[in-house]
Design an enzyme around this catalytic site. Sequence first.
Site: not given
Ligand code: E4P
Length: 215
Positions: A83
């Site tokens: 990521k």
């Molecule tokens: C996933 O890839 C993201 O990091 C995650 O869905 C972020 O979610 P949030 O906005 O609830 O922290």
Amino acid sequence: MKFFLDTANLDKIVYFTSLGLVDGVTTNPSLIAKEGKEFLPTIKEILKIVNGPVSVEAIGSSSIEMIKEAREFSKLAKNVVVKIPFTKEGIKATQILSKENIKVNMTLIFSASQALIAAKSGASYVSPFIGRLDDISFEGIELIEQIKTIFDNYNFKTEIIVASVRSPKHVVEAAEIGADIATIPPEVLELMFGHPLTDVGIKKFMKDWANAFST
Ligand code: E4P
């Protein structure tokens, strides 16, 4: 639609894997920190459980740091996806990593233009954060529609991971649009099972059966 689990909680990953519902897992620094465990051992445990793509976030800010981290992560297992946050350095890293066949999930996507740049740069996935857009009074789901149209127009192979999912409604709306993947927090996946009429229906069937056939 593929379901990824948006968590670093091993118990939840095991539980939903046993239900056959985990096509992959996404983590981020906040999710790992929430578990209060060491970073790499946690990722290794997740990789033992999950066969599908597991996203692991690089924390370096320069492309050189990100590339170094990505190469290390990719040695852990074949299903590791790195990521990378959407920055210019992240884009540079993505272009190099995609040429090395290291899969990148470009994260922190909040606009269609960012998604388009990520796809052109060879990202395997983009993660638009719809819940955080809703939080600031935008319609997060509209971003998914835009990205889907753009990717379809040009046959981009980049898959859309609908992220920052806050409710079953988010997942259903993303599925109506045809998003490839939703990454779902365990609490939301749990909520997706429930309907009061199902519970009432089961109770009634059981009661009628017992009344008719019990001696
Ligand atoms: C996933 O890839 C993201 O990091 C995650 O869905 C972020 O979610 P949030 O906005 O609830 O922290």
